[in-house]
Design a protein around this motif. Structure first.
Motif, mmCIF file in Angstrom:
data_model
loop_
_atom_site.group_PDB
_atom_site.id
_atom_site.type_symbol
_atom_site.label_atom_id
_atom_site.label_comp_id
_atom_site.label_asym_id
_atom_site.label_seq_id
_atom_site.Cartn_x
_atom_site.Cartn_y
_atom_site.Cartn_z
ATOM 1 N N ILE A 150 -42.479 96.296 10.069
ATOM 2 C CA ILE A 150 -42.818 96.447 11.484
ATOM 3 C C ILE A 150 -42.871 97.934 11.806
ATOM 4 O O ILE A 150 -41.954 98.684 11.461
ATOM 5 C CB ILE A 150 -41.771 95.746 12.374
ATOM 6 N N GLU A 151 -43.936 98.329 12.464
ATOM 7 C CA GLU A 151 -44.049 99.713 12.921
ATOM 8 C C GLU A 151 -43.139 99.888 14.136
ATOM 9 O O GLU A 151 -43.133 99.052 15.039
ATOM 10 C CB GLU A 151 -45.496 100.039 13.300
ATOM 11 N N GLY A 152 -42.389 100.984 14.155
ATOM 12 C CA GLY A 152 -41.496 101.253 15.282
ATOM 13 C C GLY A 152 -42.213 101.234 16.606
ATOM 14 O O GLY A 152 -41.716 100.697 17.591
ATOM 15 N N LYS A 153 -43.421 101.792 16.652
ATOM 16 C CA LYS A 153 -44.168 101.847 17.906
ATOM 17 C C LYS A 153 -44.532 100.454 18.421
ATOM 18 O O LYS A 153 -44.689 100.252 19.616
ATOM 19 C CB LYS A 153 -45.413 102.710 17.744
ATOM 20 N N GLU A 154 -44.640 99.454 17.529
ATOM 21 C CA GLU A 154 -44.934 98.085 17.957
ATOM 22 C C GLU A 154 -43.756 97.474 18.712
ATOM 23 O O GLU A 154 -43.940 96.668 19.614
ATOM 24 C CB GLU A 154 -45.263 97.219 16.753
ATOM 25 N N ARG A 192 -31.123 104.515 10.497
ATOM 26 C CA ARG A 192 -31.767 104.560 11.815
ATOM 27 C C ARG A 192 -33.254 104.857 11.670
ATOM 28 O O ARG A 192 -33.665 105.724 10.919
ATOM 29 C CB ARG A 192 -31.113 105.624 12.680
ATOM 30 N N TYR A 193 -34.050 104.101 12.423
ATOM 31 C CA TYR A 193 -35.496 104.273 12.467
ATOM 32 C C TYR A 193 -35.919 104.598 13.888
ATOM 33 O O TYR A 193 -35.229 104.247 14.841
ATOM 34 C CB TYR A 193 -36.199 102.982 12.024
ATOM 35 N N CYS A 194 -37.086 105.233 14.015
ATOM 36 C CA CYS A 194 -37.607 105.561 15.340
ATOM 37 C C CYS A 194 -39.078 105.140 15.430
ATOM 38 O O CYS A 194 -39.606 104.483 14.541
ATOM 39 C CB CYS A 194 -37.410 107.032 15.661
ATOM 40 N N LEU A 195 -39.739 105.546 16.515
ATOM 41 C CA LEU A 195 -41.118 105.131 16.792
ATOM 42 C C LEU A 195 -42.086 105.384 15.642
ATOM 43 O O LEU A 195 -42.953 104.566 15.361
ATOM 44 C CB LEU A 195 -41.651 105.883 18.020
ATOM 45 N N LYS A 196 -41.978 106.503 14.981
ATOM 46 C CA LYS A 196 -42.951 106.878 13.944
ATOM 47 C C LYS A 196 -42.703 106.194 12.604
ATOM 48 O O LYS A 196 -43.524 106.294 11.699
ATOM 49 C CB LYS A 196 -42.951 108.382 13.761
ATOM 50 N N GLU A 245 -33.520 102.093 25.119
ATOM 51 C CA GLU A 245 -33.372 103.342 25.869
ATOM 52 C C GLU A 245 -33.714 104.560 25.003
ATOM 53 O O GLU A 245 -34.393 105.477 25.430
ATOM 54 C CB GLU A 245 -31.953 103.469 26.407
ATOM 55 N N HIS A 246 -33.229 104.556 23.763
ATOM 56 C CA HIS A 246 -33.468 105.686 22.854
ATOM 57 C C HIS A 246 -34.621 105.431 21.877
ATOM 58 O O HIS A 246 -34.936 106.293 21.057
ATOM 59 C CB HIS A 246 -32.183 106.006 22.079
ATOM 60 N N GLU A 247 -35.201 104.238 21.972
ATOM 61 C CA GLU A 247 -36.303 103.812 21.104
ATOM 62 C C GLU A 247 -35.962 103.991 19.624
ATOM 63 O O GLU A 247 -36.706 104.605 18.851
ATOM 64 C CB GLU A 247 -37.600 104.533 21.488
ATOM 65 N N THR A 248 -34.828 103.426 19.249
ATOM 66 C CA THR A 248 -34.401 103.446 17.852
ATOM 67 C C THR A 248 -34.049 102.035 17.403
ATOM 68 O O THR A 248 -33.739 101.155 18.214
ATOM 69 C CB THR A 248 -33.171 104.352 17.640
ATOM 70 N N VAL A 249 -34.108 101.846 16.097
ATOM 71 C CA VAL A 249 -33.688 100.585 15.485
ATOM 72 C C VAL A 249 -32.729 100.942 14.364
ATOM 73 O O VAL A 249 -33.069 101.713 13.462
ATOM 74 C CB VAL A 249 -34.888 99.795 14.908
ATOM 75 N N ASP A 250 -31.513 100.407 14.434
ATOM 76 C CA ASP A 250 -30.534 100.594 13.365
ATOM 77 C C ASP A 250 -30.533 99.335 12.515
ATOM 78 O O ASP A 250 -30.351 98.230 13.026
ATOM 79 C CB ASP A 250 -29.138 100.831 13.936
ATOM 80 N N VAL A 251 -30.765 99.514 11.220
ATOM 81 C CA VAL A 251 -30.791 98.393 10.285
ATOM 82 C C VAL A 251 -29.573 98.516 9.380
ATOM 83 O O VAL A 251 -29.359 99.547 8.742
ATOM 84 C CB VAL A 251 -32.089 98.396 9.446
ATOM 85 N N PHE A 252 -28.776 97.461 9.342
ATOM 86 C CA PHE A 252 -27.561 97.440 8.535
ATOM 87 C C PHE A 252 -27.727 96.425 7.420
ATOM 88 O O PHE A 252 -28.080 95.276 7.651
ATOM 89 C CB PHE A 252 -26.353 97.084 9.403
ATOM 90 N N THR A 267 -41.912 103.091 9.768
ATOM 91 C CA THR A 267 -42.168 101.698 9.409
ATOM 92 C C THR A 267 -40.835 101.111 8.973
ATOM 93 O O THR A 267 -40.183 101.640 8.077
ATOM 94 C CB THR A 267 -43.182 101.593 8.255
ATOM 95 N N ILE A 268 -40.435 100.036 9.623
ATOM 96 C CA ILE A 268 -39.141 99.412 9.343
ATOM 97 C C ILE A 268 -39.376 98.251 8.384
ATOM 98 O O ILE A 268 -40.227 97.395 8.634
ATOM 99 C CB ILE A 268 -38.479 98.923 10.643
#
Length: 58
Positions: A51-55, A34-38, A16-23, A40-41
């Motif tokens: 992995i690119e957030g946009k992928e 926290r990472y977002c679309l722009k 929904e918010h297009e975020t990835v939280d990595v713990f 690289t995770i």
């Protein structure tokens, strides 16, 4: 519970918010970022995993 069972890193993906939280486990506690679309995770546990957030949210 994750730390007790040996999990060193986990990701929570929020479409929904297009975020990835990595713990990442540090000193018996998890520290998150926290990472977002722009962004690289990168995994700290799986070498060379990027992995690119946009992928994730295509």
């Amino acid at each position: 519970m994750y730390a007790r069972h040996g999990v060193r890193e986990y990701w929570i993906i929020d479409p929904e918010h297009e975020t990835v939280d990595v713990f990442l486990l540090k000193d018996k506690e998890f520290d998150g970022k926290r990472y977002c679309l722009k962004d690289t995770i990168r995994s700290s546990v799986i070498q060379d995993l990027r992995i690119e957030g946009k992928e994730i949210f295509q």
